[in-house]
Design an enzyme around this catalytic site. Structure first.
Site, mmCIF file in Angstrom:
data_model
loop_
_atom_site.group_PDB
_atom_site.id
_atom_site.type_symbol
_atom_site.label_atom_id
_atom_site.label_comp_id
_atom_site.label_asym_id
_atom_site.label_seq_id
_atom_site.Cartn_x
_atom_site.Cartn_y
_atom_site.Cartn_z
ATOM 1 N N ASP A 239 0.863 -1.173 0.000
ATOM 2 C CA ASP A 239 0.000 0.000 0.000
ATOM 3 C C ASP A 239 0.909 1.236 0.000
ATOM 4 O OD1 ASP A 239 -2.417 1.512 0.293
ATOM 5 O OD2 ASP A 239 -1.999 1.687 2.426
ATOM 6 N N ASP B 31 -0.362 5.168 0.911
ATOM 7 C CA ASP B 31 -0.680 6.124 1.980
ATOM 8 C C ASP B 31 -0.668 5.440 3.345
ATOM 9 O OD1 ASP B 31 -0.990 7.917 -0.048
ATOM 10 O OD2 ASP B 31 -3.174 8.042 0.089
#
Length: 288
Positions: free
Chosen positions: A12, A14
């Protein structure tokens, strides 16, 4: 002597590779550079748009595939035969120019942005609750909600497949049954992120996209095993983390997210890019 497994890293962005507060990745850069030298793919699996990820890839000189908008599409180098497997699965593939110097192939799993926007209108009617998506918000409002730099807002607005929306306060994020039922009635999907919920197509998903890429890499090296590492920080990473050999949770400032903290998975010792770097180094050492 047994051949060492090929390593794939799915991550991922953020709150994971990128710090949650300032979106920087300085602490992870030396590890990213070392992975590049070792030819270990680092594959973003994110809610961000194609243009957002393309900008990041230019900064870190990455040429690895990437997955955008919560598993709605996979982008990979055009002509790379490892990813011909996408055609076998009957997926929609199209060339896509992300920048003047590189042409990528797109494998679409999700719906179109127009379909997601129409579904949000119907969802609002079904719930009898006004829902605000990205398409309803000004650039200034998006900056207030996301904390993104001003020049990054147009990249976040350039959506192709999904519509993030502000979770209504009348629906508690940890009790989304009412929302899930309404979304399923529309034939769509929804995932909960750090700042927004995301309305996605019914066949999209981080887990499905990750499994397709793993299969593509494996088809290219059938004689060698593959070892996969996944790193995420929020519930919308759950499918991705379940699809890999080693799931790693990156904690926030208040610790690991409750939806991820009780699964027996490894939790990085620090948040953001520093925690990401430490966790990846430890995982590679253990794999050796």
């Amino acid at each position: 002597m047994a051949t060492s497994p090929a390593v794939l890293i799915f991550t991922d962005l953020d709150g994971t590779l990128l710090n949650a507060d300032d979106y920087r990745y300085d602490a992870a850069l030396p590890v990213l550079q070392a992975l590049h030298r070792q030819q270990i793919p680092v594959i973003p699996v994110t809610s961000k748009t194609r243009r957002e990820v393309a900008a990041l890839r230019q900064q870190i000189a990455s040429h690895d595939p990437f997955i955008v908008e919560n598993g709605s599409a996979i982008f990979f180098p055009k002509g790379d035969r490892r990813f011909d497997l996408a055609a076998v699965h009957g997926l929609i593939t199209d060339p896509a120019d992300t920048d003047p110097t590189e042409t990528l192939q797109m494998c679409r799993l999700g719906c179109t942005y127009d379909e997601a926007r129409r579904a949000l209108v119907e969802l609002s009617r079904s719930l009898n609750i006004p829902l605000q998506g990205f398409g309803d918000l000004s650039a200034a409002a998006l900056q207030d909600l996301t904390g993104l730099p001003w020049d990054a807002i147009p990249l976040a607005q350039a959506r192709d497949f999904t519509e993030p929306f502000v979770m209504p306060k009348t629906i508690h994020p940890d009790q989304p049954d009412q929302l899930d039922a309404a979304v399923q009635q529309l034939g769509m999907g929804v995932v909960v992120g750090d700042r927004f919920s995301h309305l996605i197509g019914p066949h999209a998903g981080k887990g499905r996209a990750v499994r397709l890429l793993i299969a593509a890499y494996q088809s290219a090296i059938p004689e060698q095993s593959i070892y996969t590492i996944g790193l995420g920080n929020s519930p919308n990473d759950l499918e991705m983390l379940e699809a890999v050999d080693l799931p790693v949770v990156i904690p926030g400032s208040a610790g690991a997210h409750p939806a991820l903290s009780d699964r027996g998975w490894q939790i990085a010792p620090e948040s953001g890019s520093r925690g990401w770097a430490i966790a990846v180094q430890q995982a590679l050492q253990e794999n050796r």
